[in-house]
Structures are given as C-alpha cells and as structure tokens.
Motif scaffolding. Structure first.
Motif, short mmCIF file in Angstrom:
data_model
loop_
_atom_site.label_atom_id
_atom_site.label_comp_id
_atom_site.label_asym_id
_atom_site.label_seq_id
_atom_site.Cartn_x
_atom_site.Cartn_y
_atom_site.Cartn_z
N LYS A 125 0.83 -1.21 0.00
CA LYS A 125 0.00 0.00 0.00
C LYS A 125 0.86 1.26 0.00
O LYS A 125 0.53 2.24 -0.67
N GLN A 126 1.97 1.22 0.74
CA GLN A 126 2.87 2.36 0.78
C GLN A 126 3.46 2.64 -0.60
O GLN A 126 3.54 3.80 -1.04
N TYR A 127 3.86 1.58 -1.28
CA TYR A 127 4.46 1.75 -2.60
C TYR A 127 3.45 2.29 -3.60
O TYR A 127 3.75 3.21 -4.37
N ILE A 128 2.25 1.73 -3.61
CA ILE A 128 1.23 2.18 -4.56
C ILE A 128 0.82 3.62 -4.27
O ILE A 128 0.60 4.42 -5.19
N LEU A 129 0.73 3.97 -3.01
CA LEU A 129 0.43 5.37 -2.66
C LEU A 129 1.44 6.31 -3.29
O LEU A 129 1.07 7.30 -3.93
N GLY A 130 2.73 5.99 -3.13
CA GLY A 130 3.77 6.89 -3.61
C GLY A 130 4.01 6.83 -5.10
O GLY A 130 4.33 7.85 -5.72
N SER A 131 3.87 5.64 -5.69
CA SER A 131 4.21 5.50 -7.10
C SER A 131 3.06 5.83 -8.04
O SER A 131 3.29 6.13 -9.22
N ALA A 132 1.82 5.78 -7.54
CA ALA A 132 0.68 5.94 -8.44
C ALA A 132 -0.40 6.88 -7.91
O ALA A 132 -0.82 7.81 -8.60
N GLU A 133 -0.83 6.67 -6.68
CA GLU A 133 -1.95 7.46 -6.17
C GLU A 133 -1.59 8.95 -6.07
O GLU A 133 -2.40 9.81 -6.44
N VAL A 134 -0.38 9.26 -5.60
CA VAL A 134 -0.02 10.67 -5.48
C VAL A 134 0.17 11.32 -6.85
O VAL A 134 -0.04 12.53 -7.01
N VAL A 135 0.54 10.52 -7.86
CA VAL A 135 0.66 11.07 -9.22
C VAL A 135 -0.73 11.46 -9.73
O VAL A 135 -0.91 12.51 -10.35
#
Length: 278
Positions: A125-135
């Motif tokens: 979840k941390q990785y997806i937040l930073g790599s995709a959701e914040v974009v």
C-alpha cells in the motif's frame, strides 16, 4: 529571454511523454489545450525518476536518484532549474498549488525500487500510494484548477484510478519485473506458484477500483473529463486482455494493446463518452 527556455522546458516534457507512452499521449491530447502542458510536465518528472531506478543499470542509481531529489528540492524552493523537465515541473507545481508531500511520497517509492523488498500488505500500500496514487493527485490539482473543495471531493476517486492503473501495470510487467529486475510487488504471492486463482484474486481487486474510479471521472470538469475517460478506457481494454490470458502467459510475455487499437479506442470512447458521461 527566459520565456524561450520555459517554452523549451515544456516541449521537452511533452516529447518525453510521447516517446515513452502512446496511451498517455493520446489521453493528454483529449484534455483541454490549456492544461496539457502541466500534465506533460508531471509525466516528464515521473518518468525521469522512474528511468533512473528501472533503466540505469551499470550506474550508481542511488547516487543519481539522490541528485534528482536535491535538484528537485532546489527547483521547488527557488522556482528555477537548468534541467528542462524539472523547470516545467516546478512551474506546474507552483501554478496549480501541488502539495509537497505528494512529491516526497513519490520519490520515496522510487527509492524503494532500489532495494529488494518483500512486499507485505503495508509496504504494498505504501508503494502504490507513492508511485501511483499521489501522481493521480498531482494531476487532479491541475484538473480542478485550484478548487480545493472539488479536489477534496474527487481525491478518493483519483487515488483509486491511480491504484488500478499501477496494479494493472504490475500484472502486465510481471515477467520483466520478476525475471529482469527481481521485483515482486504483490504481497503474499509466491511467484514460483503463480496460478490462475492467484491472478483472479488480484484482478477482482483491480476491477473494484475501476468501478469506483469511474464515479469520480463522471464528476471531473469538462476540461479533463474526456481525457481521463480515454485513459480509463485504454486501461480497461488492457485489463480485459490480461484477464483473458492465463497466468502462465502473463509470466512469459508482456500483454500489449497495438497502436491501431488505441486509435480505434479513442474514437469509440468519444461515442461512449457522449452517450454515458455527459
């Protein structure tokens, strides 16, 4: 004279997007012309960091990423960079009021790609937040033009769309990520035993996020609605193609949508958009 450099900076980000992603380029062309440069700038910045961690093997990627962080910090603080991509990004960052934590979270996820990590649910979840959701949230700032109330309303949907896109990318790129880069993003998945049941569980999660994201797409301003809907339709088409493939095939080849099919998707999406969205 700086105006000439600023024009060059946005042109470089635009050409970077066109070089690396046909699908996103088509989606951006469907946005209102006034907001296209900002989305090109965001994509260019994201691609720059992604290339460091994914492609620059044989070089000290940790040092290069750290230098990018320093140059990004300088650009955002001083509103100038001699790196054209960072110059266009810092202009977009300030023009549309992007939040600093979005940039920091993104760079943190890029740093995670420098290390071999066993992804449990929390790290996933941390990785997806930073790599995709914040974009997705960076783009949302542009789409709503600084309207904080609209941003808050659409934020959960933008995050779902970014997450669905990223998880689908993980499935599509599973062969290269696992075999070439030694990465396995999906938590609690033994790649040696990856089978159709495991694949279907992942796909059910992606399908649910696609459904939620469409609710938010329908509420976007007209300046961005069709462009985001087109990207959604492209990824939905890719999703259906991946769902039809076996787990074994996913591990053997990268499933793609031919460029000709992307163009036909653009035309059919416009018809559906007119009928279903407006």
């Amino acid at each position: 004279m700086k105006k000439l450099f600023d024009e060059l900076a946005f042109h470089v980000s635009k050409e970077t997007t066109k070089k690396y992603s046909t699908s996103f380029s088509l989606g951006i062309l469907a946005l209102e012309a006034s907001i296209r440069p900002a989305i090109y700038a965001i994509y260019g910045f994201v691609r720059l960091a992604d290339e460091i961690v994914d492609s620059f093997h044989g070089f000290d990627r940790a040092v290069l990423l750290e230098r990018l962080k320093d140059e990004t910090n300088y650009a955002l603080e001083h509103r100038i960079s001699v790196n054209p991509i960072l110059q266009s990004f810092q202009d977009t960052y300030h023009r549309y009021g992007l939040q600093r934590y979005l940039v920091d979270r993104f760079l943190e996820s890029m740093e995670m790609d420098l290390h071999k990590i066993d992804y449990n649910d929390a790290r996933y979840k941390q990785y997806i937040l930073g790599s995709a959701e914040v974009v997705g949230l960076m783009c949302l700032h542009v789409f709503v033009g600084g309207d904080s109330e609209k941003y808050t309303e659409l934020k959960p949907y933008a995050m779902k769309l970014g997450s669905a896109f990223q998880k689908l990318n993980f499935l599509r790129d599973m062969r290269d990520d696992y075999c070439a880069l030694g990465r396995t993003y999906f938590p609690n998945v033994d790649m040696a035993c990856f089978d159709n049941d495991t694949k279907e569980t992942i796909e059910a999660d992606i399908a649910a996020e696609f459904r939620e994201a469409l609710v938010g797409i329908k509420r976007l301003p007209s300046s961005s609605k069709f462009g985001v809907y087109l990207a959604y339709r492209y990824y939905l088409s890719l999703f259906r193609k991946i769902k039809a493939a076996s787990a074994q095939r996913i591990l053997q080849e990268r499933v793609r949508i031919p460029n000709g099919r992307k163009l036909s998707l653009m035309m059919s999406s416009y018809v559906q958009y007119k009928m279903a969205i407006l």
